[in-house]
Write an enzyme that holds these catalytic residues in place. Structure first.
Site, PDB file in Angstrom:
ATOM      1  N   GLY A 142     -11.384  -0.674 -16.507  1.00 34.55           N
ATOM      2  CA  GLY A 142     -11.144  -1.526 -15.349  1.00 34.55           C
ATOM      3  C   GLY A 142     -10.619  -2.895 -15.720  1.00 34.55           C
ATOM      4  O   GLY A 142     -10.810  -3.854 -14.989  1.00 34.55           O
ATOM      5  N   GLY A 143      -9.951  -2.988 -16.884  1.00 29.75           N
ATOM      6  CA  GLY A 143      -9.346  -4.252 -17.254  1.00 29.75           C
ATOM      7  C   GLY A 143     -10.346  -5.369 -17.497  1.00 29.75           C
ATOM      8  O   GLY A 143      -9.985  -6.539 -17.442  1.00 29.75           O
ATOM      9  N   SER A 221      -9.850   2.852 -21.750  1.00 29.18           N
ATOM     10  CA  SER A 221      -9.166   1.608 -21.399  1.00 29.18           C
ATOM     11  C   SER A 221     -10.033   0.423 -21.817  1.00 29.18           C
ATOM     12  O   SER A 221     -10.369   0.294 -22.990  1.00 29.18           O
ATOM     13  CB  SER A 221      -8.819   1.594 -19.909  1.00 29.18           C
ATOM     14  OG  SER A 221      -7.926   0.548 -19.610  1.00 29.18           O
TER      15      SER A 221
END
Length: 540
Positions: A142-143, A221
């Protein structure tokens, strides 16, 4: 049922299912003043953790314990403090629903200003066979600015793989990675939360039926990038036994304009000086810089959470090194061999950048033949002509496809391959590429001339029922998902992903193919050639 994901920054998709979104609670699991009720009496399992008893849910094939507090609420004076051990409670705490998601800019239908968010969720098979279960601890993506552990329903991992899965909330954005000269832990609060969750897992796995001596940390991520931080920080020594890094290699970096046309050159990891500089700038923006350093920090701690939400993405990619928690940049540590020598699975998706290019196009950016040379010059400077000759527009269906291929290879694929080579010098590493170009369009990309393909995050439905829904549409994709679950859970059990009936996955030695994960076609692929890594190595 339609599933929507909104891409906002690296790995930062937001998932909604309308009414199917998970119910959120605020505050701690409430101690029950009544005596503990046995599982036999109610059908609801009750276990005693180190901090107290919790009541979960028996769902037939799985048992879940959701919204278990693993640290004290990071509120008041504990905003921007290292996580504190949870205080014991009396009675039986409710662990039937997830706790609040950590504050973030957007997650439709979910309250996003509750800082009391440090919870874990546990899923395990109802019948484990009587032996302690391997434990898998999931760090969501989620960055570093969005997401929650509760979005990832792990029932397929638990039942098919016979493992216990722990999904973790950690502080995000400003609240997780802010820095200031008066703070201990600047830029590392989110990472410290993950370490606290791993400590919680070691202490409590046995009570839940898991094996505290067999823990695998895995993430995608921002979760993969965080896993790189966990692999290279001395603070996590002894807390896990294996690691899986998905679409988040320790060596990932983006040149100027390489992530989005307006982005600056950066990596997921930031120096302490930069983090403090960005923190000071935010304090000025919020008019908290009118007194001493201590008064500035006090002012920031008194600000309501809503004041920070517009600034969350400023602290994306701000895992901060040169700090007590993370002394070295993880990329530097990996190059020097300074990481925990545990077995590793490492890989990504074949078309990572299509998600980001598609998101930029949907936001109004133009990717045209006329603009292609300009994009090249911005990103590659005096080497632009060389790169453009290697990636001519004539070889692609659209300029957007060409630019996505350039940046997938430059910023994701080839750095991942180099990281795998560095891992392989010191430990067992199993390298892969997820290549299903008809995978679910989890990022909601709808751009003419840019099919989503095997974009960033498109592998997640193979492992999880996102918000409780299995969105793999075809039998072939369901079989691939089952195969990936087999590989991941076999690795969690033994450190080797191979098992009976699975196509052979050879250990990566630094040369040769990696395992390609495609429906009904799991086989080795020439990853280096497919992504032109020899060209990029020479260019750099």
């Amino acid at each position: 049922m339609k599933v929507l994901h909104r891409l906002v920054c690296p790995g930062a998709f937001l998932l909604t299912l309308g009414a199917a979104a998970p119910t959120q609670t605020t505050g701690p699991p409430a101690p029950d003043p009544k005596p503990a009720v046995s599982a036999q009496a109610t059908g609801s399992p009750v276990v005693r953790l180190q901090s107290g008893r919790v009541r979960g849910v028996d769902k037939g094939a799985v048992r879940t314990f959701s919204g278990i507090r693993y640290a004290e609420p990071p509120v008041g004076r504990l905003r921007w403090a290292l996580p504190k051990a949870v205080r014991p409670w009396s009675g039986v705490a409710d662990a039937t629903k997830p706790g609040a998601a950590c504050p973030q800019a957007k997650m439709p239908g979910v309250p996003l200003t509750d800082e009391d968010c440090l919870y874990v969720n546990v899923t395990m098979p109802r019948n484990s066979g009587g032996k302690p279960l391997p434990v898998m601890v999931w760090i969501h993506g989620g960055g570093f600015t969005s997401g929650a552990g509760s979005q990832y329903d792990a029932q397929r991992l638990a039942t098919q793989g016979n493992v216990m899965v722990v999904t973790v909330n950690y502080r995000l954005g400003v609240l997780g990675y802010f820095g200031h000269e008066e703070l201990t832990g600047s830029g590392t609060y989110g990472l410290a939360d993950q370490i606290a969750a791993l400590r919680w897992t070691r202490r409590n796995a046995a009570a839940l039926g898991g094996d505290p001596g067999n823990v695998t940390v895995f993430g995608q991520s921002a979760g993969g990038m965080s896993t790189c931080g966990l692999l290279t920080t001395p603070a996590s020594a002894g807390l896990f036994d294996k690691a899986i890094v998905s679409s988040g290699s320790c060596l990932i970096d983006w040149p100027k304009g390489g992530l989005f046309p307006s982005s600056h050159a950066h990596t997921p990891y930031t120096s302490l000086a930069t983090t403090k500089k960005d923190g000071a700038a935010l304090a000025r923006t919020l008019k908290c810089d009118k007194g001493s350093a201590r008064e500035t920090l006090d002012c920031m701690r008194k600000r309501p959470v809503a004041d920070f939400l517009p600034h969350m993405t400023t602290f994306s990619d701000h895992i901060t090194y040169g700090t007590p928690l993370l002394p070295k940049n993880p990329a530097t540590a990996l190059r020097k061999g300074s990481f925990h020598r545990v077995p590793v699975i490492s890989g990504g998706t074949r078309d990572e950048m299509r998600a980001f290019i598609g998101g930029a196009a949907m936001g109004g950016q133009k990717f045209t033949a006329e603009r292609y040379p300009e994009l090249m010059r911005t990103t590659f400077g005096d080497k632009a002509d060389e790169v453009q000759a290697r990636y001519p527009l004539s070889a692609y269906d659209s300029p957007a496809m060409a630019w996505a291929a350039v940046n997938t290879d430059r910023s994701w694929a080839c750095p991942t391959l180099e990281a795998d080579r560095l891992f392989a010098r010191h430990t067992d590493v199993y390298a892969y590429e997820f290549g299903d170009r008809n995978a679910p369009n989890v990022n909601g990309i709808d751009v003419p001339g840019l099919p989503p393909g095997a974009a960033h995050a498109s592998d997640l439905p193979s492992l999880f029922d996102l918000n409780g829904v299995n969105i793999l549409p075809t039998p072939a994709q369901q079989r691939l998902g089952a195969q990936i679950v087999d590989y991941w859970t076999a690795f969690a059990r033994t450190g080797d992903p191979n098992g009976k009936g699975s196509p052979r996955w050879s250990r990566f030695t630094g040369q040769g193919p990696v395992l390609g994960l495609v429906p009904d076609a799991v086989r080795p692929v020439d990853y280096a050639a497919d992504h032109q890594c020899s060209f990029w190595n020479k260019l750099s």
